[in-house]
Design a protein around this motif. Structure first.
Motif, PDB file in Angstrom:
ATOM      1  N   CYS A 144       0.809  -1.220   0.000  1.00  0.00           N
ATOM      2  CA  CYS A 144       0.000   0.000   0.000  1.00  0.00           C
ATOM      3  C   CYS A 144       0.843   1.271   0.000  1.00  0.00           C
ATOM      4  N   ALA A 145       2.154   1.137   0.063  1.00  0.00           N
ATOM      5  CA  ALA A 145       3.078   2.278  -0.061  1.00  0.00           C
ATOM      6  C   ALA A 145       4.262   1.779  -0.878  1.00  0.00           C
ATOM      7  N   GLN A 179       0.154   0.605  -4.496  1.00  0.00           N
ATOM      8  CA  GLN A 179      -0.451   1.927  -4.412  1.00  0.00           C
ATOM      9  C   GLN A 179       0.533   2.884  -3.764  1.00  0.00           C
ATOM     10  N   ASP A 180       0.555   4.111  -4.263  1.00  0.00           N
ATOM     11  CA  ASP A 180       1.403   5.134  -3.661  1.00  0.00           C
ATOM     12  C   ASP A 180       0.782   6.498  -3.918  1.00  0.00           C
ATOM     13  N   ILE A 181       0.913   7.374  -2.941  1.00  0.00           N
ATOM     14  CA  ILE A 181       0.335   8.711  -3.048  1.00  0.00           C
ATOM     15  C   ILE A 181       1.114   9.587  -4.028  1.00  0.00           C
ATOM     16  N   ASP A 182       2.378   9.267  -4.254  1.00  0.00           N
ATOM     17  CA  ASP A 182       3.232  10.040  -5.160  1.00  0.00           C
ATOM     18  C   ASP A 182       3.132   9.452  -6.567  1.00  0.00           C
ATOM     19  N   GLY A 205      -2.663   7.201  -5.444  1.00  0.00           N
ATOM     20  CA  GLY A 205      -3.613   7.756  -4.488  1.00  0.00           C
ATOM     21  C   GLY A 205      -3.198   7.441  -3.061  1.00  0.00           C
ATOM     22  N   ASP A 206      -3.836   8.108  -2.119  1.00  0.00           N
ATOM     23  CA  ASP A 206      -3.569   7.916  -0.696  1.00  0.00           C
ATOM     24  C   ASP A 206      -4.237   6.624  -0.230  1.00  0.00           C
ATOM     25  N   SER A 207      -3.451   5.669   0.216  1.00  0.00           N
ATOM     26  CA  SER A 207      -3.995   4.380   0.625  1.00  0.00           C
ATOM     27  C   SER A 207      -4.805   4.464   1.915  1.00  0.00           C
ATOM     28  N   SER A 209      -6.865   7.467   2.813  1.00  0.00           N
ATOM     29  CA  SER A 209      -8.126   8.147   2.525  1.00  0.00           C
ATOM     30  C   SER A 209      -8.789   7.658   1.239  1.00  0.00           C
ATOM     31  N   ASP A 210      -8.024   7.041   0.349  1.00  0.00           N
ATOM     32  CA  ASP A 210      -8.569   6.579  -0.927  1.00  0.00           C
ATOM     33  C   ASP A 210      -7.978   5.217  -1.291  1.00  0.00           C
TER      34      ASP A 210
END
Length: 279
Positions: A144-145, A179-182, A205-207, A209-210
Motif C-alpha cells: 500500500c506504499a 499503491q502510492d500517493i506520489d 492515491g492515498d492508501s 483516505s482513498d
C-alpha cells in the motif's frame, strides 16, 4: 549536472551520463518526472485502450517541452532501463537511481527501502507459494506504499525461486498490487513491474483516505501488460461468474429440493490493443 555515481553497474553509469545531457536548462527532478511519465504512458498505451486518449494527451503535453534530440535521449534512458532489467531482473533499478541521484529530497525527503532488505522481507512473509497456489489458484502480493516497487519485485523473485523447479510459471500465478500517493514513484513501480512481466496494477492515491476498493473508479489505475494476458483475463472472468453464482449457491443449499436455473450472457471485453510501445 548530476554528480557521477561510482558503481560497477554499467547501466547506472550509462543512465547518469545520458541523464546529464538533458540538464542544460531544467532541474533533475523535473527531467526525472517527465522521463517516468513518458515511459509509463508508452507502456500503458500499448495495451490499455480504455485510458489511451487521456494518457496520450498527457504524453503529447510532456513531449512538447523537449526537442527532438532531447526526446531521443529520453528514449535511450528507457532503453537502458529495459536492458538493465533484462540483464538483472531482481533489482530496484529505478529506485536505486532515484536515491543515488538524490531526487527523494525534492519530494519531502523520501527514502526507499534497499532491495536487500525487501528481499529478506519477502523470504520471511511469502510462506509456501506453491501450496497457496494449489489451494487458491493464485497468490496476491500487495504493497500500500509501494514506492518504486522494491517490495513487489522482491516478492516476484521469491516466487520465481520457489517455483523455478516446478511446472508453474510464477507470472501466471502471482497478482501484484501496489499503491502510492506520489504519482512519480507509483509510475516507477508500474514501469518496473511491467518490464518484469508481472501481472497486476498500481493505483496512484492515498492508501489511507482513498484505498483500493470494489467499484473504485479506475482513472488512476495503471494496469501492466501481463494483466491483459489470456490467463489473467479468463481468471477474472471466472471470478466474476463465481461472484454471480454465490447467491444462487446459497439458495440451493438452503432449499436443495427446489430447482434453480442460472443463465449467463457473456460479452467479450473491448480489444485492449492500442498501439505499439514507444517512448
Amino acid at each position: 549536472m548530476v554528480k557521477a555515481i561510482r558503481t560497477v553497474n554499467e547501466s547506472v553509469n550509462e543512465f547518469v551520463k545520458e541523464f546529464n545531457n538533458l540538464m542544460t536548462s531544467r532541474a533533475a527532478w523535473e527531467i526525472w518526472a517527465d522521463f517516468v511519465t513518458l515511459s509509463a504512458i508508452s507502456i500503458s498505451n500499448a495495451v490499455d485502450k480504455k485510458h489511451f486518449q487521456v494518457r496520450e494527451k498527457e504524453y503529447m503535453t510532456v513531449q512538447s517541452k523537449y526537442t527532438q534530440k532531447e526526446m531521443e535521449i529520453i528514449s535511450r534512458l528507457f532503453a537502458i532501463t529495459v536492458m538493465a532489467l533484462e540483464r538483472e531482473p531482481w533489482q530496484d533499478f529505478l529506485g536505486s537511481l532515484y536515491m543515488n541521484l538524490d531526487l527523494g529530497n525534492h519530494w519531502k525527503g523520501q527514502f526507499f527501502t534497499p532491495y536487500d532488505v525487501t528481499r529478506l522481507m519477502a523470504q520471511i512473509t511469502a510462506g509456501n507459494i506453491k501450496q497457496q497456489i494449489s489451494e487458491k489458484g493464485y497468490v496476491t502480493a500487495s504493497d500500500c506504499a509501494c514506492g518504486g516497487g522494491a517490495t513487489l519485485i522482491a516478492m516476484a523473485e521469491e516466487a520465481y525461486m520457489q517455483l523455478k523447479d516446478s511446472k508453474l510459471n510464477w507470472q501466471n500465478h502471482i497478482m501484484f498490487v501496489g499503491q502510492d500517493i506520489d504519482a512519480v514513484t507509483a509510475k516507477m513501480c508500474y514501469i518496473q513491474l511491467s518490464l518484469l512481466g508481472c501481472a497486476g496494477y498500481v493505483k496512484i492515491g492515498d492508501s489511507l483516505s482513498d484505498p483500493i476498493q470494489k467499484n473504485d473508479s479506475d482513472e488512476n489505475y495503471w494496469y501492466t501488460p501481463m494483466w491483459f494476458s489470456e490467463v489473467w483475463h479468463y481468471r477474472r472472468l471466472w471470478q466474476r461468474i463465481d461472484l454471480m453464482c454465490r447467491p444462487l449457491k446459497k439458495a440451493e443449499s438452503e432449499s436443495p429440493t427446489k430447482e434453480k436455473y442460472c443463465y449467463y450472457y457473456f460479452y467479450p471485453e473491448e480489444d485492449t490493443a492500442a498501439g505499439s510501445l514507444r517512448v
